[in-house]
Design a protein around this motif. Structure first.
Motif, short mmCIF file in Angstrom:
data_model
loop_
_atom_site.label_atom_id
_atom_site.label_comp_id
_atom_site.label_asym_id
_atom_site.label_seq_id
_atom_site.Cartn_x
_atom_site.Cartn_y
_atom_site.Cartn_z
N ARG A 54 -9.22 11.81 -8.44
CA ARG A 54 -8.45 12.20 -7.08
C ARG A 54 -6.85 12.20 -7.65
O ARG A 54 -6.11 13.04 -7.05
CB ARG A 54 -8.60 11.48 -5.97
N LEU A 55 -6.49 11.09 -8.18
CA LEU A 55 -5.22 10.83 -8.53
C LEU A 55 -4.66 12.31 -9.60
O LEU A 55 -3.66 12.77 -9.48
CB LEU A 55 -4.70 9.50 -9.43
N ASN A 60 -3.27 11.80 1.87
CA ASN A 60 -4.12 12.90 2.52
C ASN A 60 -5.44 12.94 1.77
O ASN A 60 -6.40 13.58 2.40
CB ASN A 60 -3.51 14.27 2.35
N ILE A 61 -5.64 12.54 0.42
CA ILE A 61 -6.62 12.72 -0.04
C ILE A 61 -7.64 11.43 -0.20
O ILE A 61 -8.72 11.07 -0.76
CB ILE A 61 -6.46 13.12 -1.59
N GLY A 62 -7.03 10.43 0.57
CA GLY A 62 -7.85 9.17 1.11
C GLY A 62 -7.30 8.05 0.16
O GLY A 62 -8.50 7.28 -0.01
N LEU A 63 -6.26 8.03 -0.52
CA LEU A 63 -5.95 6.97 -1.42
C LEU A 63 -4.86 6.07 -0.82
O LEU A 63 -4.49 5.29 -1.63
CB LEU A 63 -5.50 7.66 -2.78
N GLU A 107 0.85 -1.35 -0.11
CA GLU A 107 -0.11 0.00 -0.10
C GLU A 107 0.87 1.13 -0.12
O GLU A 107 2.15 1.15 0.41
CB GLU A 107 -0.96 -0.02 1.19
N LEU A 108 0.15 2.37 -0.21
CA LEU A 108 0.80 3.60 -0.48
C LEU A 108 1.54 4.01 0.77
O LEU A 108 2.80 4.65 0.69
CB LEU A 108 0.12 4.47 -1.03
N THR A 109 0.83 3.66 2.14
CA THR A 109 1.77 4.20 3.22
C THR A 109 2.71 3.49 3.81
O THR A 109 3.73 3.97 4.03
CB THR A 109 0.53 4.00 4.25
N GLU A 110 2.79 2.22 3.27
CA GLU A 110 3.97 1.35 3.47
C GLU A 110 5.19 2.04 2.32
O GLU A 110 6.13 1.89 2.72
CB GLU A 110 3.75 -0.21 3.24
N LEU A 111 4.72 2.04 1.26
CA LEU A 111 5.87 2.47 0.36
C LEU A 111 6.67 3.86 0.78
O LEU A 111 7.76 4.00 0.75
CB LEU A 111 5.34 2.93 -0.86
N LEU A 112 5.64 4.79 1.35
CA LEU A 112 6.04 6.04 2.08
C LEU A 112 7.03 5.88 2.90
O LEU A 112 8.36 6.42 3.06
CB LEU A 112 5.14 7.11 2.58
N ASN A 113 6.93 4.99 3.91
CA ASN A 113 7.64 4.49 4.90
C ASN A 113 9.07 4.01 4.48
O ASN A 113 10.00 4.28 4.84
CB ASN A 113 6.92 3.30 6.09
#
Length: 126
Positions: free
Chosen positions: A56-57, A34-37, A2-8
Motif C-alpha cells: 500500500r505504501l 486515505n488508503i487506511g494507513l 501517527e500520520l494523521t497527527e503529522l498531517l495536522n
C-alpha cells in the motif's frame, strides 16, 4: 506520532518558502491516510511492515508519480485489509489504470477481482 497527527502539524506550517514541499508532504500523507494507513507511527521501521502495508505504501508512492504507460504488478495488495479499506485500494488501482498504466494483480479478494478488465483464473486440478 501517527500520520494523521503529522498531517495536522504540517498544515499549521505557514512558511511560503517551503510551500511546494509542504504541498507534496500533505498530498502523500493524505493518500496514505486515505488508503487506511493512518495508524502508522513515524518511528516504525519499514522492515516491520506487513506485506500488505508495504504494498500500500508503494501504491501511494506510485500515485504521486506523473508517469504513464508503466506496468505495475501487485501480489495480494488487500491482504489483511478491512473491506472498507479494500474499496480505497480499488480506487487507487483504478486511478493508476486511468493514468494509462497497466496493472497486474495476483489476488483472492472478490472485491478487487471485480474491478479487473481481464481475469485469469488459475485453479487447482481435481
Amino acid at each position: 506520532m501517527e500520520l494523521t497527527e503529522l498531517l495536522n502539524v504540517i498544515k499549521d506550517i505557514k512558511d511560503k518558502r517551503v510551500s511546494s514541499l509542504l504541498t507534496s508532504l500533505k498530498d502523500g500523507l493524505t493518500r496514505m491516510i486515505n488508503i487506511g494507513l493512518s495508524y502508522l507511527h513515524l518511528n516504525r521501521g519499514t522492515n516491520t511492515l506487513s506485506g500488505g502495508e508495504a504494498q500500500r505504501l508503494k501504491l501511494v508512492r506510485y500515485m504521486g508519480s506523473s508517469l504513464s504507460d508503466m506496468l505495475y504488478i501487485f501480489d495480494e495488495p488487500s491482504t489483511g485489509m478491512h473491506s472498507h479499506d479494500v474499496k480505497k485500494i480499488n480506487r487507487l488501482i483504478c486511478d493508476l489504470k486511468e493514468r494509462g498504466n497497466t496493472v497486474i494483480i495476483v489476488e483472492h479478494d472478490k472485491e478487487v477481482i471485480k474491478i479487473a478488465d481481464e481475469i485469469i483464473d488459475i485453479g487447482m486440478c481435481t
